[in-house]
Structures are given as structure tokens and as C-alpha cells.
Motif scaffolding. Structure first.
Motif, PDB file in Angstrom:
ATOM      1  N   ILE A1203       0.820  -1.202   0.000  1.00 31.13           N
ATOM      2  CA  ILE A1203       0.000   0.000   0.000  1.00 31.13           C
ATOM      3  C   ILE A1203       0.860   1.261   0.000  1.00 31.13           C
ATOM      4  CG2 ILE A1203      -0.259   0.099   2.520  1.00 31.13           C
ATOM      5  CD1 ILE A1203      -3.250   0.799   1.920  1.00 31.13           C
ATOM      6  N   SER A1204       2.032   1.205   0.603  1.00 33.12           N
ATOM      7  CA  SER A1204       2.887   2.397   0.602  1.00 33.12           C
ATOM      8  C   SER A1204       3.358   2.729  -0.809  1.00 33.12           C
ATOM      9  CB  SER A1204       4.096   2.183   1.516  1.00 33.12           C
ATOM     10  OG  SER A1204       4.837   1.066   1.089  1.00 33.12           O
ATOM     11  N   GLN A1207       0.248   4.027  -2.900  1.00 31.99           N
ATOM     12  CA  GLN A1207      -0.108   5.387  -2.499  1.00 31.99           C
ATOM     13  C   GLN A1207       0.917   6.393  -3.003  1.00 31.99           C
ATOM     14  OE1 GLN A1207      -0.671   5.266   1.773  1.00 31.99           O
ATOM     15  NE2 GLN A1207      -2.819   4.693   1.587  1.00 31.99           N
ATOM     16  N   SER A1210       0.305   6.939  -6.679  1.00 33.11           N
ATOM     17  CA  SER A1210      -0.881   7.770  -6.915  1.00 33.11           C
ATOM     18  C   SER A1210      -0.601   9.237  -6.626  1.00 33.11           C
ATOM     19  CB  SER A1210      -2.049   7.286  -6.048  1.00 33.11           C
ATOM     20  OG  SER A1210      -2.402   5.967  -6.370  1.00 33.11           O
ATOM     21  N   LYS A1211       0.073   9.508  -5.510  1.00 31.59           N
ATOM     22  CA  LYS A1211       0.347  10.903  -5.143  1.00 31.59           C
ATOM     23  C   LYS A1211       1.324  11.538  -6.118  1.00 31.59           C
ATOM     24  CE  LYS A1211      -0.483  10.264  -0.186  1.00 31.59           C
ATOM     25  NZ  LYS A1211       0.156  10.123   1.152  1.00 31.59           N
ATOM     26  N   SER A1220      -6.854   9.386  -7.998  1.00 28.38           N
ATOM     27  CA  SER A1220      -6.463   8.702  -6.755  1.00 28.38           C
ATOM     28  C   SER A1220      -7.188   7.374  -6.604  1.00 28.38           C
ATOM     29  CB  SER A1220      -6.748   9.603  -5.555  1.00 28.38           C
ATOM     30  OG  SER A1220      -8.133   9.920  -5.516  1.00 28.38           O
ATOM     31  N   THR A1247      -9.634   0.238   2.905  1.00 30.97           N
ATOM     32  CA  THR A1247      -8.430   0.040   3.724  1.00 30.97           C
ATOM     33  C   THR A1247      -8.831  -0.028   5.189  1.00 30.97           C
ATOM     34  OG1 THR A1247      -8.055   2.430   3.841  1.00 30.97           O
ATOM     35  CG2 THR A1247      -6.884   1.234   2.117  1.00 30.97           C
ATOM     36  N   SER A1274      -4.831  -3.053   2.652  1.00 28.56           N
ATOM     37  CA  SER A1274      -5.768  -2.658   1.604  1.00 28.56           C
ATOM     38  C   SER A1274      -6.445  -3.905   1.039  1.00 28.56           C
ATOM     39  CB  SER A1274      -5.028  -1.920   0.489  1.00 28.56           C
ATOM     40  OG  SER A1274      -5.881  -1.694  -0.610  1.00 28.56           O
TER      41      SER A1274
END
Length: 1487
Positions: A1203-1204, A1207, A1210-1211, A1220, A1247, A1274
């Protein structure tokens, strides 16, 4: 001057030496400047002549150093010799004085050295086999700051033979660790908290032990060696008194290391019976043997709830000494004498003596040879101070806007070799009524503790700094010639105070000298234990009263001379003292106790010849650790000899309060913090009201909590007690206190013990730092020493081992970490000592760069939770009933029902892929199914429906014509990612053969990759190999011949050749009863069901385009690359992942260019883009890349969602339009390649935060974001249509509730039917692919076991069916979990913790071997950082996972094997480690 004796303290002379090293000041004069021993002796003889007995000869002093009165031959412990009032003749070099090689003298004590040697000799007959760390030769080239230290040439590299290492360890063991085996036995089964010294030493006589190491091993008992000892589960069944004299070792227990090329390696079985040939496994076995004994205090038996891990709370020892005396009453000093002509203020005294005795000498400064440099008279002091005061008030600004006004603070920045200028500046400030703040001269922008000094200057509002012209020129400058802005300092205006720059005051100008009151006089800085700097404010009345008290206590008379070798800017150097050294008359030695807050606490009054010797106490160290005074009668080795520091100051009052909690008065036989009540101490910490109240306004209370009187006391920061005759004894400082498991130890005592262990060969100039760090709910002791440049690896390891042993024997405390750093690399204080708080900070942040390290967590950590005992006899039915009673539903979920979805003609007519392809070739012959892109983004190959069909027929013809294959034969497809692979696949299906897709070997790494290809060819019994011309050449090349036998390949067909196409009716032999894929056996109908489920979930139609950047050899990647386009008719744009290595923009630019709505990638592709394009956002925009068209970006994986990474991706690409909500993951396994896939409809992935501690117990407890020990998980996409999942206990095979973690079982039409194997193991196949629940409604259904642990949670979201959505969360693979201490750990959780401990950790992996946790970290920084990682890794795993790391292996980047999907191959890594094939930078074996 009899009536005005106190006026001597207007810096009449030069002050004393500090006996006690605890106050951080320099002990000997030559320590202050780098002078020779001969010069030092000559200088001291001249200075001390009045005090030396006249009978001594020419070299009486140097002889007398070693021959002292027995009463004085003690560990220099409490003597904080008196802070003297006079300014010093400091014989330092220009900027600062360094303590040089004399630091060890501060702690030297013949008695203590003898005690250490005796304690070590107690175990002389016993041996220890410690595994010596493995170090690469190139790793640790020492690079100290001031000395050029040569690289260490004595360390054996990982590739060298065993002779050096064996000889080194044998020498270390035989010569100096004779006693150590019993110590390891004892220290493991005992913690550092044994109740008495005698109990720790009573087992030291091992009789009958052999004299050599080999004899010890030969005589060792070997019991049940085939079963590896479980060192992670602590039992309380073993008594700490049972301590065998020898360690159980295998016959091969001696540390051996064989050269990699050697065939004569000793064989040893691992835990699973695999023979291992390496020195690594031998060392681990050694480590296990040192850890087999239980720890000293057995853990108490208590029930541990599965839900929560309870940390063991150290129980108080019932035999520990307790205070038995009565409550003490405050002790008063003699009253202050009444003097009629006492000056109203210190400034008035200066004025009197400056005008009436102007020619009398006030201060004489000496150079490094002892010659007078300058003598300042009272007249000159008065006149120059007057000029400075006038200049400060009238000449720095304008008349209307002065820079300084009375009450402002100014910094005094003067070097240690210029006491005259400092004295003038100090009194000039007092006369100008501004408040001086003396600080050290900054040498660099990043001085140790410099930022904290800057904070003090800022909080005091200081804008002006006074200094000398010479000092100003020596300050570091910028290129423009301006003084650099020191880190954390406010902007300062620098004022030079040399006489030629001062303005003479007019005759009618006089300073305003008022009667001394409580207004601040000066501020002295004090560094706390944590490194913060505080300003102790001293009032004018306290300054005057202190002078009077000291004058009375020391019986000063006119004409006396005082010598000071201390820092004259603070503490004792600013106040008072008398030179104390070995060789003086006994009555001349007057130690005192001081602190910045209380100033002079106590002082021994000057004696007369023939007077009784001072008080002396021989105390039990064991008693001291419990805060109790006990005369030592048990064992002289653990005794502490202390002398008194005299009586309370005149006019003062003293009490002893408990160091922790409320200021309760101690009992008479109890150690506590000394508190003083008098007018002569500090008044506050400047600007810190809260801390001031706790330190300067203490009202002692009795045992009932009631205040004792209303007189406020000041805490001194000193630990001690009041003995007989009201004599004051100091045993340590609060800042040096180490509280471990409820017992108090003194850092300086441990330093002294370390120095007593033959440190001369190993420790550089006696520089040892001891501090504690908080790890896992307790303080842990860390010892850091500077290593001599010429010290060998063997000497260092020997010294470290003996220090651990000595500290354990004498202090009964375990050392958590012992580190050696290169010489001159520890942060230094202004006077050259070790800056403790900065050293501690460097240790915790990984900036120490040790060259040797020894961690002993197994010895020290005794408060781990009790290992979980699994409750027997709880069956699956009981679990289900328990869930029902608790209101928990059974954890199961399902995708949409396939039966409810309408079927079109295609599904009815053409059930199999070969039929579908033929139908498409007729119905839509020119529809393009595949586009293959190269690194430049251009299309290099396409395939329409008809082209694919025709080319597949050509392949089938080749198989029939050239290969002479029959239906059902296995064919290996060896192709790079591309359309040729797809063509060959359908060609095999047309010919009725079973294709086996294999990743081609890497041309640059044939030795590693070609054997894998060969193994698959052999296992699959392939009749032939289809490949390209380039790969055909590679398979038959000379390089390939060195890796495998190229003569035994099956028939190899180059599909690039031209073949004559036979009649389709002859070649089309598709057999739908055979599996479509071989190694994972999926039938044709299962593949069709899989393609149909994916089509429905992702809404794939012939008008759609998808981009695929995946490896096409197995799993869902193969399905998307080769199968789905043919079934659904959509167009697939194929991007080989290897092309991204030469063009990072390829994938994203393709998605943008073709306006792709759905794209599929792997984690390795996503990570490559995140790391490579993260700082190139402007370039992406300039290229016109826009991702707003993307609806779903799916990561194909068979693991817990990262998930890190998703994410971050996405960012990062949000700025170029990526939604997102677009990024999601899939979940599949070997038994079912696609269980979850997000698709286009349905709710977004959810999540949750779960409690890590509960997961270890196979429980699921949701927590809030930010909760400690929380893990973010997630959902792995939505469950595919036709798929059902249920969560099952993998041991009982019973269903579990949704609050439990269990194995994910799956039932669907596209589940594989089994593995292809040469071993016909039907029970294994049935257990994996066709198993049933042991209990419950679903027991009649056949399920496949995914081998992954997860859980199901019902969400508040609505699914497509209208029901509440059930989310499936994958936690990790079952076969990779680590069973430690009865708990289940997932490697990724430990690896995540380890990865964030240090910026130089590129990657890490964990595995277990014989119940030892092994952590392998890749170092991406310089090799000097390798050993910094060892304590950080050990700390974080202990803190966050309650596990002790057994072995830490530091390797180069890229060593940890990772497969094409980005998954770590931990078992391959484990095998390489045990076979000694990693070539590690460093291997640390934690004891």
C-alpha cells in the motif's frame, strides 16, 4: 586581609584542580595542553613547591604519584574538588584544551583495577566459544579527525581461509577468555540483576576443566544434538542455580572457516536435515550453544491472553537490601561569621582593592611551560574593567539608542589560554550592570552541542558577544570574510575588548554600584544528560555570600596564592579550589563537591599536620545499586571505596531526598540526591519557569508526604549521603545514573571497570563513553570506546569479551551493546572530553560508524512476553460455536453469480480458446488483437485475428513435420515477451500439445539462469523446445556449455524458419481433455471460465484497448498477455517490462498516447517508475503525458498489497492527471491465478488499520489510524464472478469467524486441477486442490487451498448485487510466516520496520534458522556505515515485534534475490547464507 579574606575571591589568583572527573573538567595540567611529560613534571614541581614535603628529592613528585597514603588510594569518585573563585592560568593551546591521554587517570584506581582482575581470575579455568564477527577486509579503514590512522589489516575477509580466524579466536579464548564460558552460561540464564556479588561469583570454580580449547570441546557433553535448541522460548523450569561448568558443543564446535574453493568443509545438518557446508552454520551453532541456558531471573508463570502480549514486569528481588535507618534530618553548617567591613557588593570590593592596593597582583597567567606570561594587578583590573563598562554603555550605539542597557545579557567568548581578558570582561559586565554569559569558543559550524548553546543564547536574547582580537581572527569565516552563522545561533554583533579598542571613561563618570540583591549577576550554562543546555542564573547576593562562605570555610588570609587548572569560565573554575594531587601533604588535600545549580555543596576544611585522616567508606556496590548504604563484607571485588568531601558550607543546610518522584527525605542509610538550602546557590534556569520550580524550589516531605519546614532547597544533581560526624559523601551524579531493571548503576564506575581490563592495547587514550538507551520498556547500557589505530581484530575482540565479563561480574548488569569506533571520531566537549549526549544521538541515528561491535540482547532483555502456549483440544466445532455465541459471522465471501449473467452466442457456441480464435479469424479477420512496442514506443509487431490463426497453424505444422510430436506431448516455449510467444502457444494448442512457457536465460548471467531452464525442461519431460534463432544460438554456445550439458537438449525448433503449412485438417488435433497449461494443470474449460470472469469484471469488449506491462510466463500475467484478448476480442498493447530499463517513460507515455482506460503492471514496474520518474514531473508534462484517461491501473501480484508503494505512485502522478481511485491490486495464487480483481464497477478498494500484536495471535482487531503497533492493509480488489472464498484455520481445517486470521480457501470454475509433478503424490494434490472443511455447512464443497493468510470484513459499502460488500484482505503467504515464541510473524512486517531504521538500507529480508532470527540488509551507503545498522536493526525488531535478532548480515545492494514479480526469494537467500555464498560486508552474531 584577615577581615576581608573573602575578597580573595575577586579572582585574586588562579584556582584549583578538580579531583573528580565526574564534573567533566580536566584533571591534570598537561591534559589541558599538549605538553610533554617532562614539561609537565617540571611545571608541576614549580607550582607545588610550597605544598611538597621538603624531604623529597628532585623527582619527588613523580615518585609520589604512585605512593600515596593508603587512605587516599581510592577510586576518584565523589571528589568534585572545589569550584574555585579565581580565574585560571590555563595552560592550553589557542582555542581549547584537550584532555589528551590523561582521561583514563580520572577513573584510575589501583583498588578497582585489582578488583577487576580478581573478578576475571575467578573464572580462570573456564572457556567460552563466542562466534567472532565476520568482516570483509575492505570495510573499515579508520579515518579519525586528527590522526591519520592506517586501515585495519588484521581482519580476516570473508573469502580467506580458516587458519587466521581459528588461530585468532583460539588465542583470544585461550589467553584471555579462560573465564568466559561460565560467564556466558551465567549471563544468559541470569540477567544483569543478580541479587549480590557473591552469588554471581560463587560458581566460578570449574574443576577438572581441560586446559585447551580442544579439550573443552572433546570433554563437552553432546545430548540430542539433532534437535536444534529453541532459544526463543524462555521457560521458567530451569533454576538459575543450575550452572554447568561447560557448554554443550558439537564436535565441530571450534570456529572454522573454509575457503570457498576448499572441498574439505565440515558437513552439518540444518534444522530441516539439509546438509550445509559452511563456517556460517558452525558459527550459528556456536551462538546457539551460548544461548541454550535460561536467563538469570526465570520468568514468572502467568496466563497470557491471546489478545494481548504482556511485557514481563521485573519483580523486586525479595532478598534485595532495604533501608533500615531512621528518616534523616537536615544537616546545618556552621553559622556565617559577622564581619563589620564586608563590602555591600562584589563590584565594591573590586573598587576598594583597585584603588587602595593597585599594585598588588591579582592574577598571573602561565604558558604551557609554566612560565608567567602576564600578571594583572588589582589596579589594572579596576581601570580596564571601568573602561569596558563605559564602552559597553556609551560607545556601542547612540545616546538616544544605546545597544546595551542595564539588565541585558551578553556572551563572553574567550579562549582557555586567556584568563586575563576574560576576567576584565567579566568584571566590566558587572560594572556596566549587564549580565555576562560565558560560553566556549566555537571552532566549527557543527561543534558538538553547538546548536544547544545557540538555543541558550537565543532564549537569553543575546545579540552581542565580547571576545579578543586574536580570538576573533581565529573564528571560522565565510568567503566574504564574515564570521559564519553557527548552527542554531542568533545573529551576533562581535565586540573586541582589547584595551586599544576601549574608550577611557571621563573622570566624572562612575559606575552605579548598588547593594547586592536578588537581581541576576551572571548566567552559567549547564548541559543536561539529554544534551539540552540551560542557563543557571546566579544573583549578586548569592555571588557575594558564596565568597564569604568559601573564605570562612577555607580560612583564607591575605597573601595566599591559589592555583587553578580548571576551565575558569564556569563551575569550579569560576569559584574556588586548592590544587590536589598525589604527592601532596595529606592535610593539604581538600576535595569539595560542586554543581552548577547549588555551586559549592560541601568542602573539606584545611587540616593541620598530624590531624586525623579523613573519613573513608568501603561500600557494597550491590547495595548502592539499590540505593542503600551497606558496608561491604561479602566480596572485595564488588566494593566501592569513597572518601568524604568535608562538611556543609557555612550558613548552609543540607538534606538527602529520593532521586525519583516527590522530594521525600531519605533514611540515614539510603543514597539520594543532595539538596542544599543557602543564599549561595543559583536562583533559576533562565527562562524556564517549570524546570526551575522543580530544581530550585524544592520543599522536602516526610514519608507521609507532609512538608518538612518551609525552607526551599536546591537540588544539586549529586548523589550521596551524610555519614558519621556530618561528613558528606558523594557517590555519583544524577546525569551519570543508569537505571536498569530498577537498579541504579553509575556510568563512571562502568568506565573505570572498562579501563581496568587491560585497555592499553585496545582503547585510544582511555576514551570510553557509557550511556543508556531506552529499548523495549527498560534502559539498556551501551559502552562506546575509541579503538587504537594499531589494535588488531583479535585484541579488540578479546578486550570486548573481557569487558562484558568484568561488568557482569562486578556490577551484575548486562551490557546491551559494546562498540569500538576509530580513534578521534567521538564528539568532543570544548575541553576535549567525550560529548556524551551527542555520542548517544549518533548511536541512535546510526552515525557512529563503529569498526567493531558486540550486541548482547539475549543477555540483557529479560522482560519479553511469555511465549504463547497454544491451547490443545479446541476443535473446529467449538470454534464455530464460540463465534456464534459471540455474535461473529463465519468469514466467507463470494463474487457475482455467473448463472445470473446472460450468455451470448459466443459463449454457447465456442467454449474453448482454439475454437474462439478460429471463429474470430473468420468473423473479424482484420481486427488487431495485439500490438508489441519497443523501447522507443514504436510498434514493432502486430497480430490480427487472421494473422494469429495462420501463424499458429504454421507452428502446428512445424511441430507435426519437424518435431514428429504426438498429441499430449509437452513443448517448452522459450521466448522473450512478445507476439511470437502467443503464436507458439496457440500453435501448440492446435497441434494437441501441451505448452510450457519458460522465461529465457539471461545472456549476461547464464550460470545462474540457464540451470533453471534446464531443470524445467527435464521436469516437464519436454519433447521439444520452440524458440527464436538468437536464443537457439545462446543455448548451444560455449558459455552455455559451462553451465549445463548442451548435448542433451531435446529437439530445438527455430520458429523463425519457413515451414510448409500442412492441411489444417491434418494438423488440428486440439485435445480439450488435456490440460491447457502443464506445470499448473488448468483444463480448457477452466481457462475459458477464467477469461470469462475477467471479461465480465473488467468489461472487456472488442472495441476496448488495454496496456499490459507484465512478464507473460505464469499466473495472471500469462493469462492477460496470451489468453484474454483472444477470448474477449479487445486489443492488447504489449510492453515488455525489460524495455523500461532503457526508457522509463515508455509505459506511461504509451498509456497517455493511446488514451488507455485499463492498464496492468507489476510492482517492479510501478517501483521503477516511482523511483526513476519521481523527480522528473516537469519532463513528463513537457512530453505531454496525461493520465486522466486511466480508469483502472491494476497491479498484478500474489502477495499482500504494497500500500505504501501504490499510495506513493498515486500521489506522485496526481499532477499529470492520475485519479487517486485508479490504482488497485489483484490477488491470485498458484491454485487459482485470479481470485480478486478490482474491475470497473463496484465500490472502491477499502483500507483498514489492524493491530499487529493481534495478528501474531491469528486475531484481527481493527484500530484507529495512528494507533501504536497498527498495520495498514488494503483490499486486494473485488472477488471475481463465480468465485467463493472462506477463511479456514489451517491446522484444524475448520471455518473461522471474521475476527480471525486464517488461510484463504477458494472454490471457482477456473481453479487449477493440480500440479504437474514427476512424483505422483495424490494426497498432496488432494490436500491443495480438492479438500473439504472438517466442519460446517460448506463441508460438502470442494475447496482449493491458496496457501495465503487473510481475513474477510463486511463493509458499509454496497456491492453490485445490492448486498453489503464483503472485502477480502490478504496478509501474507502461509509458508513464509515465521513461528517464533509461539506466535506467527510475517516477514514483510519485520522487513518494513528494519527498512525505515536507516537511510542506507536499500532492501532487507528475514528468515529463521534453528529458531534464530536472521536479518539480511543491503547497504547502499559507504561500507563504514555497515556496523551502524547492527544496533538499529536489533533495536527496532525488539521494540516493534518483541523478538531478539540472532544474526545481522550486511551485504551489498542486489544480493537479496528478487523474482520478476518483485517478490523476495527468502529461501534462496537462506540457502546462500548457510552455504557461505553471500560475500557479506559484515556478519554480527548477537549474543
Amino acid at each position: 586581609m584577615a577581615g576581608d579574606a573573602g575578597l580573595v575571591l575577586v579572582f585574586k589568583a588562579v584556582v584549583t584542580e578538580h579531583i573528580n572527573a565526574r564534573e567533566g573538567n580536566v584533571t591534570f595540567l598537561f591534559a589541558l595542553g599538549d605538553i610533554t611529560q617532562k614539561g609537565y613534571e617540571k611545571k608541576r614541581a614549580k607550582l607545588l613547591a610550597p605544598y611538597i614535603p621538603q624531604t623529597q628529592g628532585k623527582y619527588g613528585i613523580s615518585v609520589q604519584i604512585k605512593r600515596v597514603d593508603p587512605a587516599l588510594q581510592k577510586e576518584p569518585r565523589n571528589q568534585t574538588p572545589t569550584p574555585a573563585a579565581t580565574s585560571a592560568s590555563s595552560s592550553s593551546k589557542y582555542h581549547r584544551a584537550r584532555s589528551g591521554g590523561a582521561r583514563d587517570e580520572r577513573y584510575r584506581s589501583d583498588i578497582h583495577t585489582e578488583a577487576v582482575q580478581a573478578a576475571l581470575a575467578h573464572h580462570k579455568e573456564q572457556k567460552m566459544a563466542l562466534p567472532m564477527p565476520t568482516k570483509r577486509r575492505s570495510t573499515f579503514v579508520q579515518s579519525p579527525a586528527d590522526v591519520c590512522t592506517p586501515p585495519d589489516t588484521s581482519s580476516a575477509s570473508e573469502d580467506e581461509g580458516s587458519l587466521r580466524r581459528q588461530a585468532a579466536l583460539s588465542a583470544a579464548l585461550h589467553q584471555s577468555l579462560q573465564n568466559a564460558e561460565s560467564w556466558i552460561n551465567r549471563s544468559i540464564q541470569g540477567s544483569s540483576t543478580s541479587s549480590s556479588a557473591s552469588s554471581t561469583l560463587s560458581h566460578g570454580d570449574g574443576k577438572g576443566t581441560s586446559g585447551s580449547l580442544a579439550d573443552v570441546f572433546a570433554n563437552s557433553r553432546i545430548e540430542n544434538f539433532s534437535i536444534p535448541p529453541d532459544v526463543t522460548a524462555t521457560t521458567s523450569s530451569s533454576s538459575s542455580s543450575a550452572r554447568p561448568a561447560t557448554i554443550d558443543l558439537p564436535p565441530s564446535g571450534i570456529v572454522k572457516g573454509m575457503h570457498k574453493g576448499s572441498n574439505r568443509a565440515s558437513l552439518m545438518d540444518t534444522a530441516d536435515g539439509v546438509p550445509v557446508s559452511s563456517r556460517v552454520s558452525t558459527k550459528i551453532q556456536q551462538l546457539l550453544n551460548t544461548l541454550k541456558r535460561p536467563k538469570r531471573p526465570p520468568l514468572k508463570e502467568f496466563f497470557v491472553d491471546d489478545f494481548e502480549e504482556i511485557v514481563e514486569v521485573p519483580q523486586p528481588d525479595p532478598n534485595q537490601p532495604k533501608p533500615e535507618g531512621r528518616q534523616m534530618t537536615p544537616v546545618k553548617g556552621e553559622p556565617l561569621g559577622v564581619i563589620c567591613n564586608w563590602p555591600p557588593a562584589l563590584e565594591a570590593a573590586l573598587q576598594r582593592w583597585g584603588t587602595t592596593q593597585a599594585r598588588c597582583p591579582c592574577l598571573t597567567a602561565l604558558d604551557v611551560t609554566g612560565k608567567p606570561v602576564y600578571t594583572l594587578t588589582y589596579g589594572k583590573l579596576w581601570s580596564r574593567s571601568l573602561k569596558l563598562a563605559y564602552t559597553l554603555l556609551n560607545k556601542l550605539g547612540t545616546k538616544n539608542e544605546p545597544v546595551l542597557k542595564p539588565g541585558d545579557r551578553v556572551a563572553l567568548v574567550y579562549p582557555n589560554n586567556d584568563p586575563v581578558m576574560f576576567m576584565v570582561a567579566f568584571y566590566g559586565c558587572l560594572l556596566a550592570e549587564v549580565i555576562p554569559v560565558p560560553i566556549e569558543v566555537p571552532l566549527t559550524r557543527k561543534d558538538a552541542g553547538g546548536q544547544q548553546i545557540g538555543f541558550l543564547l537565543g532564549s537569553c536574547g543575546i545579540t552581542l558577544a565580547l571576545t579578543t582580537e586574536v580570538c576573533l581572527k581565529g573564528l571560522p569565516k565565510t568567503q566574504n570574510g564574515e564570521i559564519v552563522q553557527f548552527k542554531g545561533w542568533p545573529r551576533l554583533k562581535w565586540v573586541v575588548t582589547d584595551s586599544k579598542y576601549l574608550s577611557k571613561s571621563p573622570k566624572d563618570w562612575q559606575p552605579s554600584i548598588s547593594t547586592a540583591g536578588t537581581e541576576p549577576a551572571y548566567i552559567e550554562y549547564k548541559t543536561s544528560k539529554e544534551g539540552s543546555v540551560m542557563g543557571v542564573t546566579v544573583s549578586r547576593i548569592a555571588m557575594l555570600a558564596h565568597c564569604q562562605a568559601l573564605s570562612q570555610a577555607c580560612s583564607y588570609s591575605e597573601g595566599e596564592t591559589i592555583v587553578n587548572v580548571l576551565d575558569f569560565k564556569k563551575d569550579a573554575g569560576l569559584w574556588h579550589g586548592m590544587l590536589t594531587s598525589h604527592g601532596l601533604k595529606p592535610e593539604a588535600i581538600c576535595p569539595c563537591a560542586t554543581s552548577p545549580e547549588a555551586m559549592t555543596v560541601a568542602i573539606r576544611r584545611p587540616g593541620v599536620p598530624g590531624a586525623p585522616l579523613p573519613g573513608r567508606a568501603v561500600l557494597s556496590m550491590n547495595g548502592l545499586s539499590y540505593g542503600v548504604i551497606r558496608v561491604n563484607t561479602e566480596d572485595k571485588n564488588s566494593a566501592l571505596t569513597v572518601q568524604d568531601v568535608g562538611h556543609v558550607m557555612p550558613g548552609g543546610m543540607m538534606c538527602i531526598v529520593k532521586p525519583d518522584g516527590s522530594p521525600q527525605l531519605c533514611k540515614t542509610d539510603e543514597i539520594g540526591e543532595i539538596c542544599v538550602s543557602s543564599r549561595t546557590g543559583g536562583m533559576m534556569y533562565y527562562g524556564l519557569t517549570g524546570v526551575t520550580k522543580n530544581m530550585f524550589e524544592v520543599i522536602p516531605v516526610n514519608s507521609a508526604g507532609s512538608p518538612v519546614g518551609d525552607t526551599p532547597f536546591v537540588r544539586s544533581g549529586l548523589l550521596g549521603f551524610v555519614g558519621p560526624g556530618s561528613l558528606v559523601f558523594v557517590v555519583g551524579k544524577m546525569d551519570g545514573l543508569l537505571t536498569v531493571s530498577g537498579r541504579r548503576h553509575n556510568a563512571d564506575d562502568i568506565v573505570a571497570t572498562g579501563l581496568a581490563v587491560e585497555s592499553i592495547k585496545t582503547v585510544y587514550r582511555g576514551r570510553i563513553a557509557v550511556f543508556s538507551v531506552s529499548v523495549f520498556y527498560d534502559e539498556r547500557i551501551v559502552v562506546v570506546a575509541e579503538q587504537r589505530p594499531d589494535a588488531s581484530e583479535e585484541d579488540s575482540f578479546q578486550w570486548m569479551s573481557r569487558v562484558l565479563q568484568a561488568i557482569d561480574s562486578i556490577h551484575q548488569v548486562g551490557v546491551y551493546c559494546l562498540a569500538l569506533v576509530p580513534a578521534n571520531t567521538l564528539p568532543k566537549t570544548p575541553l576535549g572530553g567525550i560529548h556524551l549526549s551527542q555520542t548517544k544521538q549518533h548511536f541512535l541515528e546510526g552515525f557512529l560508524h563503529p569498526c567493531n561491535i558486540l550486541m548482547c540482547p539475549h543477555t540483557c532483555v529479560t522482560n519479553l512476553p511469555k511465549p504463547r502456549q497454544k491451547q490443545p483440544g479446541v476443535g473446529p466445532a467449538s470454534v464455530m460455536v464460540g463465534n456464534l455465541v459471540a455474535g461473529k459471522r463465519i468469514a466467507q465471501a463470494a463474487g457475482r453469480d455467473l448463472g445470473q449473467i446472460e450468455e451470448n452466442d459466443l459463449v454457447r457456441k465456442h467454449q474453448f480458446l482454439t475454437e474462439v480464435l478460429q471463429w474470430r479469424a473468420q468473423a473479424t479477420p482484420d481486427h488487431t488483437l495485439f500490438l508489441l512496442l519497443n523501447a522507443k514506443g514504436t510498434t514493432v509487431c502486430t497480430a490480427t485475428c487472421l494473422q494469429l490463426h495462420k501463424r499458429a497453424e504454421r507452428i502446428a505444422s512445424a511441430l507435426y513435420d519437424k518435431g514428429h510430436l504426438n498429441a499430449g506431448d509437452n513443448v517448452v516455449l522459450l521466448y522473450p515477451p512478445g507476439i511470437e510467444l502467443i503464436v507458439a502457444f496457440y500453435g501448440c494448442l492446435y497441434a494437441g500439445c501441451i505448452p510450457v512457457t519458460v522465461r529465457p536465460p539471461h545472456a549476461q548471467n547464464l550460470t545462474a539462469t540457464l540451470p533453471t531452464v534446464r531443470m524445467i525442461v527435464d521436469v516437464s519431460k519436454a519433447a521439444c523446445i520452440l524458440t527464436t534463432q538468437a536464443l537457439l544460438r545462446l543455448l548451444k554456445s560455449r558459455e552455455a556449455a559451462t553451465a549445463v550439458d548442451v548435448k542433451t537438449w531435446p529437439a530445438i525448433i527455430d520458429t523463425g524458419e519457413t515451414f510448409s503449412v500442412l492441411d489444417p485438417t491434418e494438423i488440428f488435433k486440439a485435445v480439450y481433455s488435456l490440460p491447457l497449461c502443464l506445470l499448473l494443470q488448468m483444463s480448457h474449460s477452466a481457462v475459458s471460465a477464467l477469461c470469462r470472469a475477467i471479461k465480465l469484471q473488467c468489461e472487456l469488449y472488442s472495441s476496448r484497448q488495454i496496456a499490459i506491462c507484465l512478464d507473460p510466463y505464469c499466473g495472471l500475467g500469462f493469462t492477460l498477455w496470451c489468453l484474454c484478448s483472444v477470448y474477449s476480442g479487445h486489443q492488447s498493447i504489449l510492453i515488455p517490462p525489460m524495455e523500461l530499463e532503457s526508457n522509463l517513460f515508455l509505459w506511461l507515455s504509451t498509456v497517455s498516447q493511446y488514451k488507455i482506460r485499463d492498464t496492468f503492471c507489476s510492482y517492479s514496474v510501478m517501483e521503477l517508475c516511482t523511483k526513476g520518474l519521481g523527480n522528473q514531473m516537469e519532463v513528463l508534462k513537457a512530453r505531454g503525458i496525461n493520465l486522466s484517461c486511466v480508469r483502472t491501473c491494476v497491479v498484478v501480484a500474489e502477495e499482500r498489497p504494497r500500500i505504501s508503494l501504490t499510495q506513493s505512485f498515486s500521489k506522485l502522478f496526481k499532477d499529470i492527471g492520475l485519479s487517486s481511485r485508479a490504482v488497485s491490486t489483484t490477488f491470485g495464487s498458484r491454485v487459482n491465478v485470479a481470485i480478486c480483481l478490482q474491475g470497473t464497477s463496484g465500490p472502491d478498494p477499502t483500507t483498514v488499520y489492524v493491530d499487529l500484536k493481534s495478528l501474531r495471535h491469528d486475531r484481527v482487531r481493527l484500530v484507529e489510524r495512528g494507533a501504536p503497533q497498527s498495520l495498514l492493509l488494503s483490499e486486494s480488489g473485488k472477488i471475481l464472478p463465480g468465485v467463493k472464498v472462506i477463511i479456514v484455520n489451517p491446522e484444524t481445517k475448520g471455518p473461522v469467524g471474521d475476527s480471525h486470521l486464517g488461510e484463504i480457501w477458494v472454490n471457482s470454475p477456473h481453479t487449477a486441477s493440480g500440479y504437474y509433478t514427476i512424483y505422483d503424490n495424490e494426497s498432496l494434490q488432494a490436500d491443495h486442490f480438492n479438500t473439504r472443511l472438517s466442519f460446517g455447512d460448506a463441508a460438502q464443497t470442494f475447496w482449493a487451498r491458496t496457501g495465503y493468510l487473510g481475513f474477510v470484513r463486511r463493509t458499509e459499502l454496497t456491492a453490485a448485487s445490492g448486498d453489503r460488500h464483503d472485502a477480502l484482505y490478504v496478509v501474507g503467504a502461509l509458508d513464509e510466516t515465521l513461528e517464533l515464541r509461539g506466535l506467527r510473524y510475517h516477514p514483510i512486517d519485520i522487513e518494513t520496520s528494519v527498512s525505515r531504521t536507516h537511510r542506507s538500507i536499500a532492501e532487507c529480508a528475514v528468515f529463521t534458522w534453528t529458531n534464530l532470527l536472521v536479518v539480511v540488509v543491503e547497504l547502499c551507503g559507504c561500507e563504514q556505515e555497515a556496523l551502524d545498522l547492527v544496533p538499529l536493526v536489533t533495536n527496532v525488531v525488539l521494540e516493534e515485534h518483541y523478538l531478539i535478532v540472532g544474526v545481522v548480515v550486511v551485504v551489498d545492494p542486489g544480493v537479496i534475490p528478487i523474482n520478476s514479480r518483485g517478490e523476495k526469494q527468502r529461501m534462496h537467500l537462506r540457502d546462500s547464507f548457510l552455504a557461505d555464498q553471500l560475500d557479506p560486508i559484515y556478519v554480527a552474531y548477537n549474543m
